[in-house]
Design an enzyme around this catalytic site. Structure first.
Site: not given
Ligand code: AHR
Length: 497
Positions: A26, A171-172, A344, A243, A290, A71
């Site tokens: 990113e 994205n999201e 990432q 995550y 992700e 984001n």
């Molecule tokens: O990877 C960090 C962030 O996590 C990304 O920008 C977003 O898509 C997610 O919330």
């Protein structure tokens, strides 16, 4: 603890796609600036790309790299970052409170992917961006010549199109933190109209619609259902993100794989519900684009800067073990998960870490990812396992988990195993009697007594896998002690029945 696992050639889960071994860069923190790109660094090439980083990426055999966000994407105008550099505007990146100079855009990033042997997993802005902006981008990257945007790409130095095959539609967009967040109906309609425009520009592309940003979103899974009700016939994948973080209970943390497993199953079930409603013949696949460990508690407000140090988590041995559990879960769901991106890749919650003007090193999580990427290709088989269970916040979960991969030419079998017990060796019987002949030829373990140990520039090898004793068997039942808190890779040469 006693563990028995049988691996049978016929118990196929599915083919592992190369795209399972994908990642994400990113335009955030030091992922790009002072990460992959650092002009003037002694190891940088003529374009300013760090050659040490290129080599570390190549060694991971990454297939797709999702770019440019994240984001960041939802406030990004890709047109700012093409053409002569001195004419590119400097902008505020409001997603990450950062100054974005636009020195690197789609053209330079494409060059970097050529150097790393990777491909772009493209992404179009569904926040401030319009379907027209998205279609212009596909025309710029994928159309041969003779139109405004394709000719501009040629004028900017790339005669041949990039042929970016897969595109994330935003994205999201379910997240209130997202720039111009939408509700599920609004996003579903916008995504559908965008996909139509993109596919009418290049009918060979595949599109990923935004699913839930986490299994913990209050809108999960109704968001996913609604989005698919709008887009099912046009989309090729739905994304999920997750995550994990250690909230001071190592056992729960090591069981993160169980949450990931449940998320994949329920996301697939949601897709299948919509499939049934639509009487569709198509099965929707998942793009887990992700996933990682991310200590979100460490995020602090910061002043406006270019390339600030953001999300620079330093990973421990314990993190690498929890991460190994996620690798096993992904390998066990290859029938539905066709794309997965470690989020990432460089500096930002990443396996590769650099210092400006200095060297780079492999974080602990580099190793399980590399093991999975190098040896996890072929057909995933279901290991049938009996072991002890542990009680965690995810319920009763096995203390030892496995994935088994038969290589494409069927000459090798790789078994990945994670023992999550902190105290007990798993006395493991691996039964390979369904293969006529087998012989272990490779075995490594990633373990140690200090679960907090981390790698650094000064101590780059504090945590890394070690070779372990090869174990043979006359009757194809292998007795292997898996150490407490260990990530294990065992490879066998095979002769088929
Ligand atoms: O990877 C960090 C962030 O996590 C990304 O920008 C977003 O898509 C997610 O919330």
């Amino acid at each position: 603890m006693k563990t028995k696992v049988s691996i049978v050639k016929e118990f196929e889960i599915g083919k592992v796609e190369d795209t399972l071994f994908s990642s994400f860069i990113e335009q955030l923190g030091r992922a790009v600036y002072n990460g992959i790109y650092e002009p003037g660094h002694p190891q940088s090439d003529e374009q300013g790309f760090r050659k040490d980083v290129i080599q570390l990426v190549k060694d991971l055999r990454v297939k797709l790299i999702r770019y440019p966000g994240g984001n960041f994407l939802s406030g990004y105008n890709w047109k700012d970052a093409i053409g002569p550099r001195d004419k590119r505007p400097t902008r505020l990146d409001r997603a990450w409170h950062t100054i974005e100079t636009n020195e690197i855009g789609i053209d330079e990033f494409y060059d970097w992917t050529q150097k790393t042997g990777t491909e772009i997993l493209g992404a179009v802005n569904m926040g401030t961006g319009t379907p027209q902006d998205a279609a212009d981008l596909i025309e710029y990257t994928n159309f041969e010549k003779g139109t405004y945007w394709s000719d501009l790409r040629r004028a900017n130095g790339h005669e041949k199109p990039y042929n970016i095959k897969t595109w994330c539609i935003g994205n999201e967009m379910d997240g209130p933190w997202q720039i111009c967040h939408l509700d599920a109906d609004e996003y579903g309609k916008k995504a559908l109209e965008t996909i139509k425009l993109l596919k009418w520009t290049d009918d060979s592309i595949k599109c990923v619609v935004c699913g839930s940003a986490s299994s913990e979103m209050p809108t999960y899974p109704s968001w996913d259902r609604t989005v698919l009700e709008h887009t099912y016939d046009y989309a090729d994948y739905i994304s999920i993100h997750r995550y994990f973080e250690n909230f001071n209970n190592d056992d729960d943390f090591l069981a993160s794989f169980a949450d990931m497993d449940n998320f994949i199953k329920t996301a697939a079930a949601t897709c299948d519900y919509v499939k049934a409603v639509k009487r569709s013949k198509k099965t929707m696949m998942l793009s887990f684009d992700e996933w990682n460990i991310w200590y979100q508690q460490n995020q602090k407000p910061h002043p406006w800067h270019k390339a600030p140090r953001l999300l620079e988590d330093q990973y421990s041995l314990l993190d690498a073990l929890a991460f190994g559990g996620m690798c096993i879960t992904l390998l066990r769901h290859v029938d539905r998960v066709k794309v997965s991106c470690l989020a990432q890749l460089v500096n930002v919650i990443a396996p590769i870490f650099t210092e400006p003007g200095k060297g780079s090193f492999k974080q602990t999580i580099y190793y399980p990812y590399q093991d999975m990427s190098l040896y996890g290709r072929g057909t995933s088989l279901t290991p049938v396992c009996r072991t002890e269970n542990k009680i965690t916040k995810y319920g009763d979960v096995p203390a030892v988990i496995f994935a088994a991969i038969l290589s494409e030419d069927e000459s090798e079998l790789t078994v990945f195993a994670l023992n999550t017990s902190k105290t007990e060796i798993s006395e493991t019987e691996i039964d390979l009697r369904s293969f006529e002949k087998s012989e272990m030829f490779y075995r490594t373990e990633l373990t140690g007594t200090d679960l907090n140990a981390k790698n650094s520039l000064e101590k780059p090898d504090a945590v890394k896998p070690q070779s372990a004793q090869l174990i043979q068997s006359d009757d194809a039942v292998y007795h292997i002690p898996l150490k407490p808190v260990s990530w294990n890779v065992m490879r066998f040469k095979l002769v088929q029945k």
